[in-house]
Design a protein around this motif. Structure first.
Motif, PDB file in Angstrom:
ATOM      1  N   THR A  69       0.762  -1.198  -0.048  1.00 42.96           N
ATOM      2  CA  THR A  69      -0.180  -0.019  -0.055  1.00 42.96           C
ATOM      3  C   THR A  69       0.725   1.143  -0.104  1.00 42.96           C
ATOM      4  N   GLU A  70       0.502   2.125  -1.020  1.00 48.21           N
ATOM      5  CA  GLU A  70       1.335   3.578  -0.911  1.00 48.21           C
ATOM      6  C   GLU A  70       0.318   4.566  -0.757  1.00 48.21           C
ATOM      7  N   GLY A  73      -2.622   4.696  -3.432  1.00 46.73           N
ATOM      8  CA  GLY A  73      -3.243   3.424  -3.571  1.00 46.73           C
ATOM      9  C   GLY A  73      -2.471   2.156  -3.346  1.00 46.73           C
ATOM     10  N   ILE A  74      -2.742   1.109  -4.165  1.00 47.84           N
ATOM     11  CA  ILE A  74      -2.173  -0.340  -3.809  1.00 47.84           C
ATOM     12  C   ILE A  74      -1.201  -0.378  -4.831  1.00 47.84           C
ATOM     13  N   LYS A  75      -0.003  -1.096  -4.753  1.00 45.73           N
ATOM     14  CA  LYS A  75       1.066  -1.439  -5.828  1.00 45.73           C
ATOM     15  C   LYS A  75       1.233  -2.914  -6.051  1.00 45.73           C
ATOM     16  N   GLN A  77       3.756  -5.413  -7.586  1.00 47.27           N
ATOM     17  CA  GLN A  77       4.752  -5.550  -8.394  1.00 47.27           C
ATOM     18  C   GLN A  77       4.873  -7.235  -8.989  1.00 47.27           C
ATOM     19  N   THR A  90       4.097  -3.600 -13.036  1.00 46.46           N
ATOM     20  CA  THR A  90       3.453  -3.124 -11.955  1.00 46.46           C
ATOM     21  C   THR A  90       2.207  -3.001 -12.485  1.00 46.46           C
ATOM     22  N   ARG A  92      -1.121  -0.545 -10.434  1.00 48.83           N
ATOM     23  CA  ARG A  92      -1.332   0.393  -9.565  1.00 48.83           C
ATOM     24  C   ARG A  92      -2.849   0.598  -9.183  1.00 48.83           C
ATOM     25  N   ILE A  94      -5.469   2.882  -7.874  1.00 47.50           N
ATOM     26  CA  ILE A  94      -5.513   4.113  -7.430  1.00 47.50           C
ATOM     27  C   ILE A  94      -6.793   4.602  -6.623  1.00 47.50           C
ATOM     28  N   TYR A  99      -7.289   1.939 -12.401  1.00 47.19           N
ATOM     29  CA  TYR A  99      -5.954   1.166 -12.300  1.00 47.19           C
ATOM     30  C   TYR A  99      -5.094   1.500 -13.430  1.00 47.19           C
ATOM     31  N   GLN A 100      -3.702   0.877 -13.239  1.00 45.17           N
ATOM     32  CA  GLN A 100      -2.815   1.422 -14.250  1.00 45.17           C
ATOM     33  C   GLN A 100      -2.080   0.318 -14.271  1.00 45.17           C
ATOM     34  N   ASN A 136      -5.227   0.817 -18.823  1.00 45.76           N
ATOM     35  CA  ASN A 136      -5.897   1.511 -17.900  1.00 45.76           C
ATOM     36  C   ASN A 136      -7.284   1.687 -17.929  1.00 45.76           C
TER      37      ASN A 136
END
Length: 139
Positions: A69-70, A73-75, A77, A90, A92, A94, A99-100, A136
């Motif tokens: 968690t950043e 949002g959530i990352k 890997q 990755t 992400r 958001i 999401y990305q 995305n």
């Protein structure tokens, strides 16, 4: 949280433009949900017996993702665990629900021309020969 989910269902929900198969194993030490949105997560995901079913049928291997968690949002890997498709990137998630996804992929065995063609159709080939995959959307 421990769960097993069909990748075909997840791919459809995420709007991924190719048909995928296999089973996603979820093992989360932490998961926080508020207002129908995931706020934080810590743990791992494993995509077992990953396969593409269209535009061509092709086994891909196994993949794993480490979730953290950043602030935004959530990352996740992502990396491959061997198999026909080399992948690292990755995802992400958001906080606003978008999401990305960004990854670079390559075919390990150049004799697998159908997989190479499918990969090139899904993304853009970079100077190093790997294909850049970017998606995305919103959950």
């Amino acid at each position: 949280v421990d769960a097993h989910l069909p990748m075909a269902d997840l791919a459809t929900q995420l709007g991924i433009p190719i048909s995928l198969n296999g089973m996603v194993e979820v093992a989360l030490a932490e998961l926080t949900v508020a207002n129908d949105m995931v706020q934080s997560a810590q743990g791992t995901l494993h995509w077992r017996e990953a396969a593409m079913t269209a535009p061509v049928a092709q086994k891909l291997g196994d993949f794993s993702a480490q979730l953290t968690t950043e602030a935004a949002g959530i990352k996740a890997q992502i990396r491959d665990e061997g198999g026909p498709l080399q992948l690292e990137g990755t995802v992400r998630l958001i906080n606003d629900g978008s999401y990305q996804f960004s990854a670079k992929a390559a075919v390990r065995d150049v004799q697998q021309s159908l997989l190479q063609q499918a990969l090139q159709a899904a993304g853009r080939q970079e100077a190093d020969g790997r294909v850049l995959l970017e998606y995305n959307g919103r959950l």
